[in-house]
Design an enzyme around this catalytic site. Structure first.
Site, PDB file in Angstrom:
ATOM      1  N   SER A 126       0.821  -1.222   0.000  1.00 37.77           N
ATOM      2  CA  SER A 126       0.000   0.000   0.000  1.00 37.77           C
ATOM      3  C   SER A 126       0.852   1.267   0.000  1.00 37.77           C
ATOM      4  CB  SER A 126      -0.898   0.029   1.238  1.00 37.77           C
ATOM      5  OG  SER A 126      -1.651  -1.145   1.314  1.00 37.77           O
ATOM      6  N   GLU A 147      -2.825 -14.504   1.246  1.00 40.51           N
ATOM      7  CA  GLU A 147      -3.060 -13.613   2.388  1.00 40.51           C
ATOM      8  C   GLU A 147      -4.507 -13.736   2.851  1.00 40.51           C
ATOM      9  OE1 GLU A 147      -2.190  -9.481   1.594  1.00 40.51           O
ATOM     10  OE2 GLU A 147      -2.817  -8.850   3.586  1.00 40.51           O
TER      11      GLU A 147
END
Ligand SMILES: Cc1cc2nc3c(=O)[nH]c(=O)nc-3n(C[C@H](O)[C@H](O)[C@H](O)COP(=O)(O)OP(=O)(O)OC[C@H]3O[C@@H](n4cnc5c(N)ncnc54)[C@H](O)[C@@H]3O)c2cc1C
Length: 398
Positions: free
Chosen positions: A129, A244
């Site tokens: 991110s 994930e």
């Protein structure tokens, strides 16, 4: 489809229980059962104990130190570990970058990184991110310019969990600014001790230092740290996100917190006596228990398909949505049961051994912190709205 555990699986569960009861250090177990924060040293110590048993990388191929367990055995191990109070392994190494290295890495990368992940010697963090790229990850702008046999990386990552502890970061970078968004991205492994890296803490609502900003100022990264092909890092990124999101560990944690609710918090005073006699409160506990059971059966169904070689695929999004919602629901019940004792939130109260001197239950602030911390669940790893978009497209053809 099989919805009961076989005698072999039941025996495996007993073996796991025996191992946990003998080897899980008591100080770590007490912290986990009370939702108190763990130090890096606690997690590394537990990883090394698991590594000593050959159990620190359950889902890896056996030739790289995996256990050879079936998906159902892995699930049993994860559930028992969570119920007993074992720390959740840090996913960034074992469950995220390792599968990418196994699928896309060179032999040299596998030989260099996998043993140190398995042994708990290297701590990894995830540099995906950025301030301008979260759900729209392909919009990332941290640049990597190839100069001879090095990349020069400049930019900023954000929300980087445990970057303050990390030895290595797997990182998405823009290596071709002129290509279409997804086509100009590469997957790099960056040594966190490299000159030009600055880690700045972000303190979250619960007072915890879990996430960070990571600034990269002309950081030089050997070209040999590129995973997969140049400008094809999006393939690695997508592959990793599936690993994930498909975490089976949450159900054990939810059940552990449900047990704390029933065994400890339900004896707290309610409007007309103890909460354990308050019909509407008991109904809420029953409802969430039923929902956890339903999720577990759905998960076991998927795992039994996986046992036969099936693919969990986009169902990972379904499990992420439901398990995060249920974990949050249980933490809300904790808060409701604490009532006004949830209001004081003194600094330092989440440390093991803290005492209020009889003013409120000593376990209360940690449950408040846990409630606040778990707000993150429906944001990270792809927000709930984004997971719903994926499901509606892939499963419902909307
Ligand atoms: C505690 C925590 C730890 C994290 N750890 C890491 C880490 O270690 N490494 C890392 O790289 N990242 C990490 N993240 C970042 C996380 O992956 C992002 O926060 C997440 O992907 C959402 O991105 P954003 O915060 O930029 O929100 P945005 O993408 O700006 O979204 C804002 C809101 O808009 C909604 N939204 C966005 N797009 C759509 C859409 N197409 N349809 C419907 N709704 C939409 C979202 O659901 C959200 O509610 C972490 C985040 C948190 C909170």
């Amino acid at each position: 489809m099989r919805l009961t555990f076989s005698p072999e699986e039941a025996a495996f569960r007993e073996a796991v229980r025996a191992f946990l009861s003998e080897h899980l250090p008591d100080d770590i177990r007490r912290k986990v059962l009370r939702n108190l924060p763990l130090d890096k040293a606690d997690i590394v110590r537990w990883t090394k104990i698991l590594a000593g048993q050959g159990w620190s990388a359950p889902n890896w191929p056996v030739e790289h130190g995996g256990t050879g367990w079936t998906p159902v055995q892995s699930y049993i191990f994860t559930e028992e570990a969570a119920l007993t109070g074992a720390p959740e392994p840090i996913a960034f190494g074992v469950r995220m970058v390792a599968p990418v290295l196994l699928a896309f890495g060179t032999d040299a990368q596998k030989a260099s990184y996998l043993p140190r992940i398995r042994s708990g010697d290297d701590w990894w963090c995830q540099g995906y991110s950025e301030p301008g790229a979260g759900s729209d990850l392909a919009g990332l702008s941290t640049s990597a310019r190839l100069e001879g046999d090095e990349f020069v990386v400049t930019g900023q990552k954000i929300w980087t969990t445990y970057a303050q502890h990390a030895d290595m970061m797997f990182c998405l970078v823009r290596s071709d600014p002129d290509a279409r968004k997804q086509r100009g991205i590469s997957f790099l492994l960056i040594d966190m001790k490299s000159p030009g890296i600055t880690v700045r803490p972000i303190i979250t609502l619960d007072g915890k230092h879990e996430v960070n900003e990571v600034f990269l100022d002309a950081v030089r990264v050997p070209a040999s740290n590129l995973v997969g092909e140049l400008n094809r890092g999006w393939d690695c990124a997508k592959y990793l996100l599936r690993h994930e999101r498909f975490s089976t560990g949450m159900i054990g944690q939810i059940r552990r917190n449900l047990r704390f609710l029933v065994e400890t918090l339900a004896s707290r005073p309610g409007p007309g006596g103890p909460l354990s006699e308050d019909l509407s409160f008991c109904e809420r506990i029953a409802q969430v228990t039923i929902e956890v059971d339903a999720l577990e059966y759905t998960l076991l169904r998927a795992l039994s398909e996986a046992d036969r070689g099936g693919d969990v695929g986009t169902k990972a999004s379904l499990f992420k949505i439901r398990s995060c919602q249920l974990a949050q629901k249980v933490s809300e019940l904790h808060l409701d049961a604490l009532g006004t004792d949830a209001l004081p939130y003194p600094a330092g109260a989440r440390r093991a051994g803290w005492s209020s001197g009889g003013l409120l239950p000593d376990y209360a602030p940690a449950q408040v912190a846990n409630y606040l911390n778990l707000r993150k669940l429906t944001i990270y790893g792809g927000s709930e709205e984004v997971q719903k978009n994926i499901l509606s497209k892939a499963e419902l053809n909307l």
